[in-house]
Design a protein around this motif. Structure first.
Motif, PDB file in Angstrom:
ATOM      1  N   UNK A  26      23.529 -45.592   1.159  1.00 40.32           N
ATOM      2  CA  UNK A  26      23.712 -44.273   0.563  1.00 40.32           C
ATOM      3  C   UNK A  26      25.047 -44.089  -0.130  1.00 40.32           C
ATOM      4  N   UNK A  27      25.966 -45.059   0.032  1.00 44.67           N
ATOM      5  CA  UNK A  27      27.250 -44.999  -0.671  1.00 44.67           C
ATOM      6  C   UNK A  27      27.158 -45.831  -1.938  1.00 44.67           C
ATOM      7  N   UNK A  28      27.722 -45.314  -3.032  1.00 50.85           N
ATOM      8  CA  UNK A  28      27.767 -46.127  -4.244  1.00 50.85           C
ATOM      9  C   UNK A  28      28.991 -47.043  -4.176  1.00 50.85           C
ATOM     10  N   UNK A  29      29.130 -47.933  -5.149  1.00 50.75           N
ATOM     11  CA  UNK A  29      30.215 -48.912  -5.125  1.00 50.75           C
ATOM     12  C   UNK A  29      31.588 -48.251  -5.074  1.00 50.75           C
TER      13      UNK A  29
ATOM     14  N   UNK B 174      25.988 -53.520   5.122  1.00 48.32           N
ATOM     15  CA  UNK B 174      25.153 -52.819   4.145  1.00 48.32           C
ATOM     16  C   UNK B 174      24.373 -51.678   4.794  1.00 48.32           C
ATOM     17  N   UNK B 175      23.884 -51.905   6.020  1.00 46.68           N
ATOM     18  CA  UNK B 175      23.165 -50.850   6.739  1.00 46.68           C
ATOM     19  C   UNK B 175      24.090 -49.662   6.985  1.00 46.68           C
TER      20      UNK B 175
ATOM     21  N   UNK C   4      24.146 -62.166   7.779  1.00 43.60           N
ATOM     22  CA  UNK C   4      23.742 -61.165   8.770  1.00 43.60           C
ATOM     23  C   UNK C   4      24.827 -60.111   8.960  1.00 43.60           C
ATOM     24  N   UNK C   5      26.078 -60.532   8.952  1.00 45.52           N
ATOM     25  CA  UNK C   5      27.182 -59.571   9.070  1.00 45.52           C
ATOM     26  C   UNK C   5      27.216 -58.647   7.854  1.00 45.52           C
TER      27      UNK C   5
END
Length: 146
Positions: free
Chosen positions: A120-123, A115-116, A109-110
């Motif tokens: 929109x950011x790549x690695x 991730x939220x 969940x964390x």
């Protein structure tokens, strides 16, 4: 000249932190957990059997705040306290079976909240953001003497 919120690292990082807290709160509520418990849980999942003072140092929280958090965690069957066999004046903190059983789902969940935030950011951008945050943290740790 006044300081604009959008030009202030402090404001922006603080706002981001408040938003993360709200995102975690939404997710953790299903387990009866609160965002303020996460630093202690993460530290204890890494290493339990430590004192309250050690836990405060690891997560950089004041003793009274940690005492309140641990009291609530003990009430909610997440931790137990045991006397240190080498120094009866110290109390060591251990996770309960309930807390251990929650580790996988709570850390997922964390991660979901992270991730939220990073949507929109790549690695490469995520690694750079983490590097920059690490630099800001290290700078302020030096500034406040951590």
């Amino acid at each position: 000249m006044s300081l604009r919120r959008t030009d202030s690292f402090g404001y922006q990082v603080n706002y981001l932190g408040r938003l993360f807290t709200r995102a975690l709160e939404r997710r953790l509520g299903q387990h009866g957990l609160f965002p303020g418990q996460m630093p202690a849980l993460l530290a204890l999942w890494e290493r339990e059997g430590i004192s309250q003072a050690e836990l405060c140092r690891i997560v950089q929280v004041e003793q009274p705040t940690m005492a309140n958090t641990l009291n609530r965690m003990e009430r909610d069957d997440l931790i137990r306290r045991e006397p240190d066999p080498e120094d009866r004046r110290r109390v060591l903190i251990f996770l309960t079976e309930r807390a251990r059983a929650l580790e996988e789902s709570v850390t997922a969940l964390a991660r979901d909240a992270s991730d939220a935030a990073a949507q929109g950011l790549d690695d490469k951008e995520k690694r750079e953001a983490m590097r920059l945050l690490g630099t800001l943290i290290a700078n302020l740790e030096r500034d406040v003497g951590v």
